[in-house]
Design a protein around this motif. Structure first.
Motif, PDB file in Angstrom:
ATOM      1  N   LEU A  53       0.678  -1.121  -0.040  1.00  0.00           N
ATOM      2  CA  LEU A  53       0.103  -0.119  -0.203  1.00  0.00           C
ATOM      3  C   LEU A  53       0.489   1.614  -0.221  1.00  0.00           C
ATOM      4  O   LEU A  53       1.338   1.304   0.897  1.00  0.00           O
ATOM      5  CB  LEU A  53      -1.167   0.335   1.378  1.00  0.00           C
ATOM      6  CG  LEU A  53      -2.050  -1.087   1.487  1.00  0.00           C
ATOM      7  CD1 LEU A  53      -2.583  -0.948   2.740  1.00  0.00           C
ATOM      8  CD2 LEU A  53      -3.160  -1.008  -0.401  1.00  0.00           C
ATOM      9  N   SER A  54       0.496   2.151  -0.589  1.00  0.00           N
ATOM     10  CA  SER A  54       1.210   3.478  -0.523  1.00  0.00           C
ATOM     11  C   SER A  54       0.908   3.976   0.836  1.00  0.00           C
ATOM     12  O   SER A  54      -0.172   3.899   1.170  1.00  0.00           O
ATOM     13  CB  SER A  54       0.173   4.718  -1.772  1.00  0.00           C
ATOM     14  OG  SER A  54       0.312   5.461  -1.585  1.00  0.00           O
ATOM     15  N   THR A  58      -5.842   5.502   2.585  1.00  0.00           N
ATOM     16  CA  THR A  58      -6.260   5.913   4.585  1.00  0.00           C
ATOM     17  C   THR A  58      -7.048   3.729   3.936  1.00  0.00           C
ATOM     18  O   THR A  58      -7.665   3.672   2.762  1.00  0.00           O
ATOM     19  CB  THR A  58      -7.175   7.335   4.238  1.00  0.00           C
ATOM     20  OG1 THR A  58      -8.721   6.685   3.810  1.00  0.00           O
ATOM     21  CG2 THR A  58      -6.199   8.307   4.298  1.00  0.00           C
ATOM     22  N   GLU A  59      -7.939   3.782   5.761  1.00  0.00           N
ATOM     23  CA  GLU A  59      -8.394   3.303   5.872  1.00  0.00           C
ATOM     24  C   GLU A  59      -9.839   2.987   4.988  1.00  0.00           C
ATOM     25  O   GLU A  59      -9.950   1.971   3.895  1.00  0.00           O
ATOM     26  CB  GLU A  59      -9.143   2.989   7.421  1.00  0.00           C
ATOM     27  CG  GLU A  59      -7.380   2.453   8.390  1.00  0.00           C
ATOM     28  CD  GLU A  59      -8.107   2.044   9.817  1.00  0.00           C
ATOM     29  OE1 GLU A  59      -9.114   2.719  10.555  1.00  0.00           O
ATOM     30  OE2 GLU A  59      -6.600   1.666  10.271  1.00  0.00           O
ATOM     31  N   SER A  86       1.777   5.225   7.687  1.00  0.00           N
ATOM     32  CA  SER A  86       1.535   3.646   7.320  1.00  0.00           C
ATOM     33  C   SER A  86       2.969   3.283   7.163  1.00  0.00           C
ATOM     34  O   SER A  86       3.572   3.683   6.880  1.00  0.00           O
ATOM     35  CB  SER A  86       0.481   4.843   5.518  1.00  0.00           C
ATOM     36  OG  SER A  86       0.311   2.620   5.532  1.00  0.00           O
ATOM     37  N   ARG A  87       2.493   2.080   7.379  1.00  0.00           N
ATOM     38  CA  ARG A  87       4.328   1.472   7.038  1.00  0.00           C
ATOM     39  C   ARG A  87       3.406   0.541   5.856  1.00  0.00           C
ATOM     40  O   ARG A  87       4.397  -0.285   5.633  1.00  0.00           O
ATOM     41  CB  ARG A  87       3.839   0.596   8.290  1.00  0.00           C
ATOM     42  CG  ARG A  87       4.158   0.587   9.407  1.00  0.00           C
ATOM     43  CD  ARG A  87       5.647   0.895   9.977  1.00  0.00           C
ATOM     44  NE  ARG A  87       6.412   0.409  10.469  1.00  0.00           N
ATOM     45  CZ  ARG A  87       7.026  -0.555  11.018  1.00  0.00           C
ATOM     46  NH1 ARG A  87       6.085  -0.226  12.255  1.00  0.00           N
ATOM     47  NH2 ARG A  87       6.792  -1.428  10.697  1.00  0.00           N
ATOM     48  N   GLY A  88       2.418   0.871   4.855  1.00  0.00           N
ATOM     49  CA  GLY A  88       2.213   0.294   3.970  1.00  0.00           C
ATOM     50  C   GLY A  88       1.388  -1.109   3.643  1.00  0.00           C
ATOM     51  O   GLY A  88       1.289  -1.869   2.554  1.00  0.00           O
ATOM     52  N   GLU A 113      -4.297   3.837  -5.743  1.00  0.00           N
ATOM     53  CA  GLU A 113      -2.877   4.949  -5.523  1.00  0.00           C
ATOM     54  C   GLU A 113      -1.707   5.150  -6.309  1.00  0.00           C
ATOM     55  O   GLU A 113      -0.537   4.943  -5.635  1.00  0.00           O
ATOM     56  CB  GLU A 113      -2.700   4.782  -4.474  1.00  0.00           C
ATOM     57  CG  GLU A 113      -4.244   5.544  -3.195  1.00  0.00           C
ATOM     58  CD  GLU A 113      -4.192   6.929  -3.818  1.00  0.00           C
ATOM     59  OE1 GLU A 113      -3.154   7.842  -4.131  1.00  0.00           O
ATOM     60  OE2 GLU A 113      -5.927   7.190  -3.568  1.00  0.00           O
ATOM     61  N   GLY A 114      -1.503   3.905  -7.454  1.00  0.00           N
ATOM     62  CA  GLY A 114      -0.327   3.600  -7.844  1.00  0.00           C
ATOM     63  C   GLY A 114       0.559   2.793  -7.154  1.00  0.00           C
ATOM     64  O   GLY A 114       1.820   2.708  -8.294  1.00  0.00           O
ATOM     65  N   ARG A 115      -0.147   1.935  -6.590  1.00  0.00           N
ATOM     66  CA  ARG A 115       1.224   1.148  -6.155  1.00  0.00           C
ATOM     67  C   ARG A 115       0.329  -0.812  -5.982  1.00  0.00           C
ATOM     68  O   ARG A 115      -1.059  -0.003  -6.356  1.00  0.00           O
ATOM     69  CB  ARG A 115       1.199   0.927  -4.742  1.00  0.00           C
ATOM     70  CG  ARG A 115       2.042   2.392  -4.431  1.00  0.00           C
ATOM     71  CD  ARG A 115       3.608   1.933  -4.342  1.00  0.00           C
ATOM     72  NE  ARG A 115       4.071   1.104  -3.654  1.00  0.00           N
ATOM     73  CZ  ARG A 115       4.677   1.380  -2.126  1.00  0.00           C
ATOM     74  NH1 ARG A 115       4.328   2.087  -1.929  1.00  0.00           N
ATOM     75  NH2 ARG A 115       5.107   0.353  -2.278  1.00  0.00           N
TER      76      ARG A 115
END
Length: 135
Positions: A53-54, A58-59, A86-88, A113-115
């Motif tokens: 996750l980027s 958010t949650e 965030s730790r990703g 989100e681009g990831r």
């Protein structure tokens, strides 16, 4: 005075070490209620582990993304305790096993989100490194 070495406030204590047994005590595993069944401690398969996750996700973003394939019961992102960044990765509990399977089938290796994110099932007991009720 003659046989004992001189010690200052920075020297190591000369007292003997007190050893601890490395085996768990008999009471170690007695925290479970006798009426609680073993199935209660395992994941029925609806808990998902989401990685890649980027830091911008958010949650709410993650919940909306996964709700395309089923009902999300709970969603938690793991954050750094000091910075709250965030730790990703995060954990999501879907309502049913079928919802979780659909998320894995259709959303694993998708882009958010681009990831590119990975989604997989996590099977572990009720206690984890993070204390959340659905782990």
């Amino acid at each position: 005075m003659g046989d004992t070495p001189k010690r200052n406030r920075h020297s190591v204590s000369l007292s003997p070490r007190r050893g601890r047994s490395r085996s768990p005590s008999p009471a170690y595993n007695s925290h479970r209620d006798d009426g609680q069944k073993e199935e209660d401690a395992t994941n029925p398969g609806n808990n998902l582990y989401v990685t890649g996750l980027s830091t911008r996700v958010t949650e709410q973003d993650l919940e909306e993304f996964l709700s395309r394939e089923g009902k999300v019961v709970e969603c938690r992102l793991v954050v750094d305790p000091r910075t709250r960044a965030s730790r990703g990765f995060g954990f999501v509990r879907m309502e049913t096993l079928e919802d979780a399977d659909r998320c894995i089938k259709y959303l694993d290796r998708s882009t958010l989100e681009g990831r590119i994110i990975s989604i997989e099932k996590r099977f572990f007991g009720p206690l984890c490194c993070i204390s959340h009720p659905f782990f």
